[in-house]
Write a protein that holds these residues in place. Sequence first.
Motif, PDB file in Angstrom:
ATOM      1  N   LYS A 124       0.848  -1.195   0.000  1.00 34.11           N
ATOM      2  CA  LYS A 124       0.000   0.000   0.000  1.00 34.11           C
ATOM      3  C   LYS A 124       0.879   1.238   0.000  1.00 34.11           C
ATOM      4  CE  LYS A 124      -3.707  -2.300   2.542  1.00 34.11           C
ATOM      5  NZ  LYS A 124      -4.471  -2.358   3.804  1.00 34.11           N
ATOM      6  N   GLY A 125       0.390   2.301  -0.638  1.00 34.46           N
ATOM      7  CA  GLY A 125       1.116   3.563  -0.675  1.00 34.46           C
ATOM      8  C   GLY A 125       0.286   4.689  -0.088  1.00 34.46           C
ATOM      9  N   THR A 126       0.916   5.503   0.759  1.00 35.15           N
ATOM     10  CA  THR A 126       0.266   6.682   1.336  1.00 35.15           C
ATOM     11  C   THR A 126       0.962   7.921   0.801  1.00 35.15           C
ATOM     12  OG1 THR A 126      -0.262   5.447   3.347  1.00 35.15           O
ATOM     13  CG2 THR A 126      -0.345   7.860   3.480  1.00 35.15           C
ATOM     14  N   VAL A 127       0.195   8.844   0.232  1.00 36.38           N
ATOM     15  CA  VAL A 127       0.741  10.039  -0.402  1.00 36.38           C
ATOM     16  C   VAL A 127       1.196  11.050   0.653  1.00 36.38           C
ATOM     17  CG1 VAL A 127       0.153  12.006  -1.867  1.00 36.38           C
ATOM     18  CG2 VAL A 127      -0.655   9.729  -2.468  1.00 36.38           C
ATOM     19  N   LEU A 128       2.435  11.552   0.490  1.00 34.77           N
ATOM     20  CA  LEU A 128       2.997  12.579   1.361  1.00 34.77           C
ATOM     21  C   LEU A 128       3.533  13.724   0.496  1.00 34.77           C
ATOM     22  CD1 LEU A 128       5.035  10.199   3.692  1.00 34.77           C
ATOM     23  CD2 LEU A 128       2.784  11.188   4.159  1.00 34.77           C
ATOM     24  N   LYS A 129       4.085  14.746   1.134  1.00 35.28           N
ATOM     25  CA  LYS A 129       4.669  15.862   0.387  1.00 35.28           C
ATOM     26  C   LYS A 129       5.988  15.428  -0.240  1.00 35.28           C
ATOM     27  CE  LYS A 129       5.944  20.733   0.821  1.00 35.28           C
ATOM     28  NZ  LYS A 129       6.067  21.885   1.735  1.00 35.28           N
ATOM     29  N   LYS A 130       6.018  15.358  -1.568  1.00 34.36           N
ATOM     30  CA  LYS A 130       7.186  14.939  -2.352  1.00 34.36           C
ATOM     31  C   LYS A 130       7.718  13.569  -1.933  1.00 34.36           C
ATOM     32  CE  LYS A 130       8.749  19.547  -3.677  1.00 34.36           C
ATOM     33  NZ  LYS A 130       9.892  20.489  -3.753  1.00 34.36           N
ATOM     34  N   ALA A 131       6.811  12.730  -1.443  1.00 35.98           N
ATOM     35  CA  ALA A 131       7.202  11.383  -1.005  1.00 35.98           C
ATOM     36  C   ALA A 131       5.975  10.478  -0.984  1.00 35.98           C
ATOM     37  CB  ALA A 131       7.848  11.429   0.377  1.00 35.98           C
ATOM     38  N   VAL A 132       6.239   9.174  -0.916  1.00 32.61           N
ATOM     39  CA  VAL A 132       5.175   8.174  -0.761  1.00 32.61           C
ATOM     40  C   VAL A 132       5.631   7.183   0.305  1.00 32.61           C
ATOM     41  CG1 VAL A 132       3.912   6.276  -1.847  1.00 32.61           C
ATOM     42  CG2 VAL A 132       4.265   8.412  -3.111  1.00 32.61           C
ATOM     43  N   ALA A 133       4.793   6.958   1.309  1.00 37.43           N
ATOM     44  CA  ALA A 133       5.089   5.977   2.352  1.00 37.43           C
ATOM     45  C   ALA A 133       4.509   4.634   1.929  1.00 37.43           C
ATOM     46  CB  ALA A 133       4.500   6.418   3.682  1.00 37.43           C
ATOM     47  N   VAL A 150       9.591   6.661   0.510  1.00 37.30           N
ATOM     48  CA  VAL A 150      10.357   6.951  -0.707  1.00 37.30           C
ATOM     49  C   VAL A 150      10.315   8.454  -0.914  1.00 37.30           C
ATOM     50  CG1 VAL A 150      10.592   6.527  -3.175  1.00 37.30           C
ATOM     51  CG2 VAL A 150       9.746   4.709  -1.670  1.00 37.30           C
ATOM     52  N   THR A 151      11.463   9.099  -0.799  1.00 39.00           N
ATOM     53  CA  THR A 151      11.544  10.559  -0.842  1.00 39.00           C
ATOM     54  C   THR A 151      12.143  11.038  -2.173  1.00 39.00           C
ATOM     55  OG1 THR A 151      13.698  10.425   0.241  1.00 39.00           O
ATOM     56  CG2 THR A 151      11.775  10.715   1.661  1.00 39.00           C
ATOM     57  N   GLY A 152      12.181  12.371  -2.323  1.00 40.30           N
ATOM     58  CA  GLY A 152      12.785  12.971  -3.510  1.00 40.30           C
ATOM     59  C   GLY A 152      11.933  12.864  -4.755  1.00 40.30           C
ATOM     60  N   LEU A 153      10.627  12.709  -4.582  1.00 35.91           N
ATOM     61  CA  LEU A 153       9.725  12.563  -5.717  1.00 35.91           C
ATOM     62  C   LEU A 153       9.178  13.926  -6.147  1.00 35.91           C
ATOM     63  CD1 LEU A 153       7.766   9.400  -4.487  1.00 35.91           C
ATOM     64  CD2 LEU A 153       9.843   9.493  -5.894  1.00 35.91           C
ATOM     65  N   THR A 154       8.636  13.973  -7.354  1.00 37.15           N
ATOM     66  CA  THR A 154       8.107  15.216  -7.912  1.00 37.15           C
ATOM     67  C   THR A 154       6.611  15.326  -7.637  1.00 37.15           C
ATOM     68  OG1 THR A 154       9.765  15.146  -9.680  1.00 37.15           O
ATOM     69  CG2 THR A 154       7.840  16.563 -10.033  1.00 37.15           C
TER      70      THR A 154
END
Length: 197
Positions: free
Chosen positions: A111-120, A164-168
């Motif tokens: 499962k993925g949870t949306v964060l600021k410029k990241a996904v948990a 997972v950080t550093g995403l756009t």
Amino acid sequence: VTLDQLPSVDLLNLDANVGFSSRQVITAVALDGLGDPIVGKKLTLKPSVKGAIGTGCKSQLVSTTNNLGRATFYFCPVKTTEFTVDGLSIVGSAPLLIEVRTRPSEPRNLKGTVLKKAVALSWTIPAEINAGSVTDYLVQYRVQGSTPWITFREGVSTSRNVKVTGLTTSQVYEFRVAAKNKAGAGTWSTVVVASPK
């Protein structure tokens, strides 16, 4: 003059392979050239090396075919090796190769949870760990529809959560996870899609 077709002995398990270190059940079926069951014949499960079958669980390595032509075996593979079912009592039958799965099956419930410029990401352990315990999880991501996958570098970890950080922002990404044990990396999980804030 009538020439009889050779009998066949097949494994009922479609993938013809078994997991490592846990109790396994294998069923073989023997049929004659007309497709009728071969009844009352002895089949034997054999490893290619000594000591490949554990003593800590109930084993049945010799089985006689029943009225459906079926013979069932129980065993625990504890070494990486080949296992065969030999039908020496059935003229013309050939040994059947059983593959032992040593790497983990896929992690479940990714499962993925949306964060600021990241996904948990979070997931549960594979259904089959096989050879030993999980020693690490590999996490990969990519822009949806693109190639290749990028491995997220977060060090060796058996945690089933990672950010997972550093995403756009607003870019759509695909994520997948695989478990590793001492035999190597296993099957990739199903892919989840998420877009960071």
